[in-house]
Design an enzyme around this catalytic site. Structure first.
Site, PDB file in Angstrom:
ATOM      1  N   TRP A 174       0.833  -1.207   0.000  1.00  0.00           N
ATOM      2  CA  TRP A 174       0.000   0.000   0.000  1.00  0.00           C
ATOM      3  C   TRP A 174       0.865   1.253   0.000  1.00  0.00           C
ATOM      4  O   TRP A 174       0.587   2.209  -0.733  1.00  0.00           O
ATOM      5  CB  TRP A 174      -0.929  -0.006   1.221  1.00  0.00           C
TER       6      TRP A 174
ATOM      7  N   ASP B  54      -6.734  -2.582  -1.940  1.00  0.00           N
ATOM      8  CA  ASP B  54      -6.827  -2.832  -0.502  1.00  0.00           C
ATOM      9  C   ASP B  54      -7.013  -1.556   0.320  1.00  0.00           C
ATOM     10  O   ASP B  54      -7.154  -1.635   1.545  1.00  0.00           O
ATOM     11  CB  ASP B  54      -5.568  -3.559  -0.012  1.00  0.00           C
ATOM     12  N   ASP B  55      -7.023  -0.408  -0.328  1.00  0.00           N
ATOM     13  CA  ASP B  55      -7.171   0.855   0.399  1.00  0.00           C
ATOM     14  C   ASP B  55      -8.601   1.015   0.907  1.00  0.00           C
ATOM     15  O   ASP B  55      -9.569   0.899   0.145  1.00  0.00           O
ATOM     16  CB  ASP B  55      -6.815   2.026  -0.520  1.00  0.00           C
ATOM     17  N   LEU B  56      -8.731   1.294   2.192  1.00  0.00           N
ATOM     18  CA  LEU B  56     -10.056   1.378   2.808  1.00  0.00           C
ATOM     19  C   LEU B  56     -10.891   2.505   2.219  1.00  0.00           C
ATOM     20  O   LEU B  56     -12.103   2.363   2.031  1.00  0.00           O
ATOM     21  CB  LEU B  56      -9.910   1.557   4.322  1.00  0.00           C
TER      22      LEU B  56
END
Length: 210
Positions: free
Chosen positions: A139, A158-160
């Site tokens: 990330w 995968d970044d919220l």
């Protein structure tokens, strides 16, 4: 760092992103994106390490203290490697981050962050290259590719923030692996400009990384 005036996507970008009606609406409602390009990947990596798991304000304070340990507030790799634990702790770095900062400095001192090396690597190869550094994850490298290097086609699945934005705008109800798979399917329509699409998704949540 390049702080050029904010700009709307170029016609060739909109020709692709505009084919997705949801994305077209997000861009239409959004603000122009400012350039965040930086030529100093080493410095940006150090900043990213210091910022991990901290608020923006706390990260900025500690990174300022860290850089002020060095002449002209620049932590040259050789100087970082020569700095004692006590000095680094005095700036507010945890013992774990001291190790990570030294890992970045050692990697740079060995010539692994030269422009010729970085520029020659495609996105995925560069991610593999930089995640060799203990303390630097995928990330973190994706953020550097998107902001410091302004690589045009990075999608941090995968970044919220990206996940939350896509769940909201695309009415996605999946979770876990199924959510990421669905996000990647949607994002295929944005190639080769997934970075720009992602930045507008963050902006739509007022969640642009600093």
């Amino acid at each position: 760092m390049n702080n050029s005036s904010p700009a709307h996507p170029a016609p060739e970008v909109m020709a692709i992103l505009g084919n997705d009606p949801v994305m077209a609406t997000i861009i239409q409602r959004g603000r122009p994106l400012a350039s965040s390009r930086s030529e100093d990947l080493y410095f940006m990596l150090l900043s990213a390490i210091v910022s991990q798991q901290l608020s923006t304000k706390a990260a900025a304070t500690i990174f300022k203290r860290f850089t002020e340990l060095y002449p002209e507030t620049y932590p040259h790799p050789e100087l970082v490697l020569a700095t004692t634990d006590e000095m680094l702790r005095s700036a507010g770095l945890s013992f774990q981050k001291i190790g990570y900062v030294r890992n970045v400095a050692a990697f740079a001192a060995e010539g692994n962050l030269k422009h010729a090396t970085i520029d020659a690597l495609e996105d995925e190869a560069l991610i593999l290259h930089l995640t060799q550094i203990k303390g630097v994850g995928r990330w973190t490298v994706e953020m550097l590719l998107m902001f410091a290097l302004e690589r045009p086609d990075v999608f941090p699945v995968d970044d919220l923030g990206i996940q939350n934005a896509m769940k909201r705008h695309y009415n996605l109800e999946e979770t876990g692996k199924l959510l990421r798979l669905r996000m990647q399917q949607i994002a295929e329509n944005w190639r080769p400009y997934r970075t720009i699409a992602s930045k507008y998704l963050w902006q739509s949540l007022d969640n642009m990384p600093k």
